[in-house]
Design a protein around this motif. Structure first.
Motif: not given
Length: 187
Positions: A9-21, A150-152
């Motif tokens: 995950t990213s530091l802000d809690g997302y497994t993928v970003d808003s583009s799905g990467s 942002g993202g998932l």
């Protein structure tokens, strides 16, 4: 045995970003070797369609140019059973894999209880169903030093989780490993 959830995950809690990467979560050799050791005891992986489609590349690895760490993980993945939950996937194309049309919490609970090895749920969407059903016993997060905005989300929205930190480690590349036990939901 227990149902475990591991996520990069990213530091802000997302497994993928808003583009799905998810390229921001590609582990260093050091982190990948640690992940291998954590995943080695897994007997069965539970996936949704998207995570299965991402992970099935491990059936074709290693290639001639892949590192020993990549080859090691490929062997770990290939040796485990896989259950894919999807209403839309026509069939699975990897050995040791079965397709289920619906995520049934009682069936998953029975699978975990009957297993002689830990079971891992992979992918935040299917994991959210497992969290909502109170099935997940442990969470492992590999937090990459990046904020994607942002993202998932790695953890389900709208679900309160009581977590107890059991282990942590900081890697040279700034990735942080966090392992938590999940308290059972209040009755």
């Amino acid at each position: 045995m227990a149902l475990l959830y591991t996520a990069n995950t990213s530091l802000d809690g997302y497994t993928v970003d808003s583009s799905g990467s998810f390229d921001f979560t590609v582990p260093s050799e050091e982190v990948h070797a640690f992940i291998n050791d954590r995943q080695r005891p897994i007997g069965t992986y539970l996936y949704g369609r998207r995570m299965y489609e991402t992970m099935r590349v491990w059936q074709e690895l290693p290639g001639d140019r892949d590192s020993e760490v990549v080859a090691d993980y490929a062997g770990i993945w290939q040796a485990a059973d896989k259950v894919v939950y999807s209403a839309t996937l026509p069939e699975v194309g990897t050995p040791r894999t079965r397709l289920e049309r619906v995520f049934e919490p009682d069936a998953v609970r029975s699978l975990v209880d009957a297993s002689d090895a830990d079971v891992a749920v992979g992918g935040p969407t299917i994991a959210a169903a497992a969290f909502r059903a109170g099935l997940v016993a442990q969470v492992e997060l590999f937090v990459s030093p990046v904020s994607v905005g942002g993202g998932l989300p790695a953890l389900p929205l709208g679900v309160r989780l009581e977590l107890a930190l059991r282990d942590q480690r900081v890697f040279e590349n700034g990735t942080v490993y966090l392992r938590y036990d999940v308290s059972p939901p209040a009755a």
